[in-house]
Design a protein around this motif. Structure first.
Motif, mmCIF file in Angstrom:
data_model
loop_
_atom_site.group_PDB
_atom_site.id
_atom_site.type_symbol
_atom_site.label_atom_id
_atom_site.label_comp_id
_atom_site.label_asym_id
_atom_site.label_seq_id
_atom_site.Cartn_x
_atom_site.Cartn_y
_atom_site.Cartn_z
ATOM 1 N N ALA A 32 6.868 12.376 -7.487
ATOM 2 C CA ALA A 32 6.231 11.359 -6.646
ATOM 3 C C ALA A 32 4.873 10.967 -7.202
ATOM 4 O O ALA A 32 4.510 9.783 -7.227
ATOM 5 C CB ALA A 32 6.098 11.886 -5.216
ATOM 6 N N ASP A 33 4.098 11.954 -7.663
ATOM 7 C CA ASP A 33 2.765 11.680 -8.187
ATOM 8 C C ASP A 33 2.831 10.808 -9.436
ATOM 9 O O ASP A 33 2.147 9.787 -9.547
ATOM 10 C CB ASP A 33 2.066 13.010 -8.500
ATOM 11 N N LEU A 34 3.673 11.206 -10.395
ATOM 12 C CA LEU A 34 3.750 10.441 -11.643
ATOM 13 C C LEU A 34 4.458 9.104 -11.450
ATOM 14 O O LEU A 34 4.084 8.108 -12.080
ATOM 15 C CB LEU A 34 4.448 11.261 -12.723
ATOM 16 N N ALA A 35 5.475 9.073 -10.606
ATOM 17 C CA ALA A 35 6.178 7.803 -10.367
ATOM 18 C C ALA A 35 5.235 6.779 -9.752
ATOM 19 O O ALA A 35 5.250 5.597 -10.128
ATOM 20 C CB ALA A 35 7.385 8.035 -9.462
ATOM 21 N N SER A 36 4.400 7.208 -8.807
ATOM 22 C CA SER A 36 3.451 6.266 -8.204
ATOM 23 C C SER A 36 2.416 5.821 -9.231
ATOM 24 O O SER A 36 1.953 4.671 -9.197
ATOM 25 C CB SER A 36 2.773 6.899 -6.983
ATOM 26 N N GLY A 37 2.067 6.719 -10.185
ATOM 27 C CA GLY A 37 1.160 6.315 -11.257
ATOM 28 C C GLY A 37 1.780 5.281 -12.176
ATOM 29 O O GLY A 37 1.112 4.338 -12.614
ATOM 30 N N ILE A 38 3.067 5.445 -12.476
ATOM 31 C CA ILE A 38 3.782 4.460 -13.293
ATOM 32 C C ILE A 38 3.833 3.117 -12.575
ATOM 33 O O ILE A 38 3.681 2.057 -13.198
ATOM 34 C CB ILE A 38 5.191 4.976 -13.626
ATOM 35 N N MET A 39 4.031 3.163 -11.273
ATOM 36 C CA MET A 39 4.069 1.923 -10.483
ATOM 37 C C MET A 39 2.768 1.138 -10.649
ATOM 38 O O MET A 39 2.771 -0.097 -10.711
ATOM 39 C CB MET A 39 4.277 2.251 -9.007
ATOM 40 N N ASN A 68 -3.636 -6.629 -7.809
ATOM 41 C CA ASN A 68 -3.720 -7.362 -6.542
ATOM 42 C C ASN A 68 -2.393 -7.398 -5.790
ATOM 43 O O ASN A 68 -2.265 -8.067 -4.768
ATOM 44 C CB ASN A 68 -4.221 -8.794 -6.781
ATOM 45 N N ASP A 69 -1.372 -6.695 -6.299
ATOM 46 C CA ASP A 69 -0.089 -6.600 -5.601
ATOM 47 C C ASP A 69 0.156 -5.211 -5.015
ATOM 48 O O ASP A 69 0.834 -5.071 -3.998
ATOM 49 C CB ASP A 69 1.070 -6.930 -6.550
ATOM 50 N N LEU A 70 -0.369 -4.183 -5.673
ATOM 51 C CA LEU A 70 -0.058 -2.811 -5.268
ATOM 52 C C LEU A 70 -1.302 -1.933 -5.335
ATOM 53 O O LEU A 70 -2.031 -1.945 -6.323
ATOM 54 C CB LEU A 70 1.027 -2.215 -6.185
ATOM 55 N N ILE A 71 -1.509 -1.173 -4.276
ATOM 56 C CA ILE A 71 -2.587 -0.180 -4.213
ATOM 57 C C ILE A 71 -1.950 1.168 -3.905
ATOM 58 O O ILE A 71 -1.111 1.275 -3.009
ATOM 59 C CB ILE A 71 -3.616 -0.538 -3.115
ATOM 60 N N VAL A 72 -2.339 2.196 -4.658
ATOM 61 C CA VAL A 72 -1.820 3.546 -4.429
ATOM 62 C C VAL A 72 -2.965 4.461 -4.029
ATOM 63 O O VAL A 72 -4.011 4.487 -4.695
ATOM 64 C CB VAL A 72 -1.121 4.109 -5.681
ATOM 65 N N LEU A 96 0.839 -1.192 0.000
ATOM 66 C CA LEU A 96 0.000 0.000 0.000
ATOM 67 C C LEU A 96 0.874 1.242 0.000
ATOM 68 O O LEU A 96 1.665 1.464 0.920
ATOM 69 C CB LEU A 96 -0.906 0.017 1.236
ATOM 70 N N MET A 97 0.754 2.039 -1.062
ATOM 71 C CA MET A 97 1.472 3.321 -1.150
ATOM 72 C C MET A 97 0.489 4.443 -0.858
ATOM 73 O O MET A 97 -0.562 4.529 -1.492
ATOM 74 C CB MET A 97 2.084 3.511 -2.540
ATOM 75 N N GLU A 98 0.855 5.308 0.089
ATOM 76 C CA GLU A 98 0.008 6.457 0.429
ATOM 77 C C GLU A 98 0.817 7.726 0.186
ATOM 78 O O GLU A 98 1.815 7.971 0.860
ATOM 79 C CB GLU A 98 -0.428 6.395 1.885
ATOM 80 N N LEU A 99 0.358 8.534 -0.764
ATOM 81 C CA LEU A 99 1.069 9.758 -1.123
ATOM 82 C C LEU A 99 0.307 10.969 -0.601
ATOM 83 O O LEU A 99 -0.867 11.170 -0.931
ATOM 84 C CB LEU A 99 1.232 9.864 -2.636
ATOM 85 N N LEU A 100 0.983 11.783 0.198
ATOM 86 C CA LEU A 100 0.452 13.067 0.639
ATOM 87 C C LEU A 100 0.977 14.124 -0.319
ATOM 88 O O LEU A 100 2.187 14.331 -0.430
ATOM 89 C CB LEU A 100 0.908 13.349 2.069
ATOM 90 N N THR A 101 0.074 14.792 -1.048
ATOM 91 C CA THR A 101 0.484 15.626 -2.169
ATOM 92 C C THR A 101 -0.394 16.861 -2.267
ATOM 93 O O THR A 101 -1.267 17.099 -1.422
ATOM 94 C CB THR A 101 0.438 14.799 -3.479
ATOM 95 N N GLY A 102 -0.168 17.665 -3.300
ATOM 96 C CA GLY A 102 -0.962 18.864 -3.506
ATOM 97 C C GLY A 102 -0.817 19.369 -4.930
ATOM 98 O O GLY A 102 0.248 19.243 -5.543
#
Length: 815
Positions: free
Chosen positions: A550-557, A564-568, A535-541
């Motif tokens: 961070a925003d785009l990298a987590s989207g690429i992830m 079923n392996d990764l939730i952002v 579980l990835m939790e990004l605090l952003t603005g």
């Protein structure tokens, strides 16, 4: 009385007997020192002093043989930290040969031998035939001083060994985006050479350091290498500084890297300082003022040429050569003249070691590439630096080389080769705006309009890229602003601007999705235990420019890893400015993770601070993937069951969640349930266009659901009308608060209040350690007609338009 501070150097001086006009033996050493001393005086100590132990002593000027000074003037003579000890007796006059001190204000005493004045003569000890003292009369000394005038070219430090105290000075930029340089003291160090060994310790360090200590100090002949391990004052981050240099003429000249980054000119300078304050403040390198004056000369090229001759031993000479190579006058040089200028720069750079030399080769190659007048010479230099790259060479160098080579191939008229090379560069560095821009221009010149359109659209649609390109090229006479260029090409192909906004969104989404071809297969079920989900939790603005990477990298992830392996999840905050997607859970989550700023990422509860721009996406991906892979390699004994169904009659989402494990759940564990928008389309201030998995509500509160009788479970419903009202009140209250603070009405131009595509996410988290033990996600199907109940708020039409627009994008994407 005026008091002047002088630093006494204690390195050895060899003097043999001499007679005027002929000076015998190794008198050339004495002559060299005399010629290098701009100030020569006789002075008497105010008290007896042992200058190694006591450090400094006051003296009274008796006579000035060279340079300024009035009889009776009071001075302070300070020890320079070398191993030798000089004893000065109260009331005894001594000859002192001085030069300006480059480390602290004052002067340095040249020569270790004390030269007392007795019976009308200076007593030079240890230089006679039997090692006894030689008397040099005042008349003889005056004759010598008069005959051997001061020669700036012979001035040098008197430190003869590495033993003693040194100030480590690094030449660096004065500030971000500033071309002005400063000499910045980092440490005062002491080198002990007892027993033939070399050991070093840090005596004082710059304010930005909390701790500093040597982990290595190696001497091989004149070569000096060392490593300093540093803990930063703020944040406690660990850093490693590596120095390599050469001891010559009382100075260790070399270079230093921090954390394997770019090498900078650095020097060990003999000092008497015991504290950082005594080393003096940051100041411009020797010759910097003269360099700035050269830039204002009527013929700056000629002025720079003279400057590099006059200041060949100063770090400023490197900037002088760069200004020569990038001046407008360079374009009129013949290739041989330019080659000779480049070779002079490279020769000058070698004084500071191989890493500075390699950097100079790269800078020369880039400078000549930028002029475009001699592409074959530029290619020759690019090949030279490429052949000398090592594993320790900065990655940015490789990227710069890979970009410049196709540009020079294009100028050298090998157009197809240039395009092929630049396409390979784009594949390796898809978010480098300069590679995209140059390839777009090449396609345009080849009349490949479709290819050019796509790349120009990327530059405009993706965050940061347009600004970076325009800041770099807007001064060029043939540069066309990217929006103008894009409109021009689109209209030339389609006759109207219609369709361009939708095309921009398609290009944006495709760039993120296709950043990498890598798509991981779902893991096989581990025997005996459920697979753990990351579980990835990004605090952003939306107004945070450094949140982009961070925003785009987590989207690429999300495209690389199976669902079923990764939730952002993304929690939007008002930290950097008003954010229309901020919601009450975001502030609570920021406090929960003790956030110091945004972006902040938590991966299964482990917090990772730091962000960047679009070009920093590869760094963010490496950091995130390491943490996610560690989670996926681990096992868990927690299994989550989750269901969510929309009830048309109640206009509510019914949610059922249950966590199971072999043992009972302890009081530290909580079941947390999140409602998130699957995707919102909004052109944010920081350039991010598509916002996925935006958290809007924490069902059951941000504290989560506590165990009951050792069980973690939840049954409940979220009414969409109440959901809408809650978000609208939060937005309206915030708008009113901003309006009251500024005195001007404020309203968001985007109000995402109607749930379009919702996901429900459940996870189990330890409140003490913050560790997330397991997570799961399920989509909620909300019928299309339910999206139309939004008529009673003022921005309903706008949001419905965004929804329809996004549906078009989805439809086109499926095609």
């Amino acid at each position: 009385m005026m008091r002047t501070r002088i630093c006494l150097s204690l390195a050895g001086i060899m003097l043999l007997a001499f007679e005027l006009p002929h000076v015998q033996g190794s008198e050339q050493e004495f002559i060299k020192i005399m010629q290098g001393a701009p100030r020569i005086i006789a002075a008497t100590p105010e008290k007896s002093a042992n200058l190694h132990e006591e450090g400094s002593v006051g003296v009274r000027l008796d006579r000035a043989f060279r340079g300024r000074g009035a009889k009776g003037e009071q001075l302070v003579v300070a020890h320079d930290g070398s191993e030798s000890t000089v004893s000065l007796d109260e009331g005894q006059s001594y000859l002192m040969l001085l030069r300006p001190n480059t480390e602290i204000d004052g002067w340095v005493y040249l020569g270790a031998a004390v030269m007392p004045f007795r019976d009308g003569a200076f007593q030079i000890s240890g230089v006679g035939d039997q090692g006894d003292a030689v008397a040099v009369s005042l008349e003889q000394m005056l004759g010598l001083i008069d005959h051997f005038a001061f020669d700036p070219q012979t001035a040098h430090s008197s430190r003869q060994t590495l033993g003693g105290r040194w100030a480590l000075i690094i030449t660096t930029e004065k500030g971000e985006n500033s071309r002005e340089k400063v000499d910045a003291p980092l440490w005062v160090v002491d080198v002990d050479t007892d027993g033939g060994k070399h050991e070093a310790k840090v005596l004082a360090m710059a304010d930005e350091f909390k701790e500093s200590q040597f982990s290595e100090f190696a001497v091989d002949g004149d070569s000096v290498q060392f490593t300093v391990e540093v803990t930063a004052e703020k944040g406690g981050a660990q850093h490693q500084f590596k120095f390599e240099g050469r001891f010559e003429n009382g100075l260790v000249r070399g270079n230093m890297t921090a954390d394997a980054g770019l090498a900078r000119v650095a020097e060990l300078r003999a000092t008497s300082a015991m504290t950082m304050e005594q080393t003096g403040e940051r100041k411009s390198p020797v010759g910097w003022d003269e360099l700035e004056s050269a830039s204002e000369a009527e013929d700056e090229f000629v002025a720079y040429q003279q400057f590099v001759k006059d200041y060949a031993d100063s770090p400023s000479v490197l900037d002088g050569y760069l200004r020569l190579l990038t001046s407008e006058s360079v374009v009129r040089l013949e290739e041989q003249e330019l080659r000779e200028l480049a070779e002079s720069y490279l020769a000058a750079s070698q004084k500071w070691g191989d890493r500075i030399y390699q950097k100079a080769v790269l800078e020369v190659a880039l400078a000549i590439s930028g002029q475009k007048s001699h592409p074959h010479l530029a290619l020759e230099l690019l090949n030279k630096i490429e052949s000398n790259l090592t594993e320790s060479s900065p990655q940015t160098w490789r990227e710069a080389l890979a970009l410049q080579r196709p540009l020079m191939e294009w100028e050298a008229a090998d157009r197809e080769k240039a395009v092929t090379m630049l396409k390979e560069f784009r594949k390796a560095h898809p978010f480098n705006p300069f590679g995209t821009y140059h390839l777009a221009r090449m396609y345009e010149q080849q009349n490949k309009i479709d290819e050019a359109l796509k790349l120009y659209t990327e530059l405009v649609a993706l965050p940061n890229m347009q600004n970076m390109v325009e800041n770099a090229f807007q001064s060029q006479t043939d540069f066309v602003p990217l929006l103008n260029k894009l409109d021009e090409l689109w209209k030339s192909k389609h006759g109207t601007r219609k369709g361009l906004p939708l095309f921009s969104i398609q290009v944006y989404y495709s760039a993120i999705e296709n950043y990498t071809d890598e798509r991981l297969e779902p893991r096989e079920q581990k025997p005996g235990a459920p697979n753990r989900v990351a579980l990835m939790e990004l605090l952003t603005g939306t107004k945070c420019p450094t949140c982009v990477a961070a925003d785009l990298a987590s989207g690429i992830m999300e495209h690389v890893y199976p669902k079923n392996d990764l939730i952002v999840l993304r929690y939007h905050l008002h930290n950097a400015g008003p954010d229309p997607m901020a919601a009450p859970p975001s502030n609570e989550r920021f406090k929960y993770y003790e956030g110091r700023g945004i972006p902040t990422m938590a991966i299964n509860g482990k917090k990772i601070q730091g962000g960047g721009y679009i070009v920093h996406i590869p760094e963010m991906l490496r950091a995130y993937r390491k943490e996610v892979d560690d989670v996926l390699d681990d096992v868990t004994d927690v299994e989550l069951k989750l269901s969510a169904r929309f009830n048309v009659e109640d206009k509510a989402i019914n949610i059922s969640a249950e966590a199971n494990r072999p043992d009972a759940f302890g009081e530290d564990l909580r079941l947390k349930i999140v409602l998130a928008e699957a995707r919102l389309v909004h052109s944010a201030t920081n350039g991010v266009l598509l916002h996925e998995q935006v958290v809007r509500k924490m069902v059951g509160g941000h504290e989560g659901i506590a165990p009951t009788d050792g069980k973690l479970e939840f049954q409940g419903a979220v009414n969409l009308l109440e959901y809408h009202a809650e978000l609208e009140k939060y937005m309206t209250d915030f708008e009113d608060m901003v309006g009251n603070q500024t005195g001007e009405p404020f309203r968001f131009d985007f109000r995402p209040l109607v749930p379009l595509r919702l996901n429900v996410i459940a996870f189990v988290q330890n409140e003490k350690t913050k560790e997330v033990l397991q997570a799961t996600i399920i989509p909620v199907e909300v019928p299309e007609e339910e999206h139309k109940h939004d008529h009673d708020h003022p921005h309903g039409d706008d949001h419905d338009h965004e929804h329809k627009h996004d549906k078009k994008v989805q439809k086109e994407q499926k095609k």
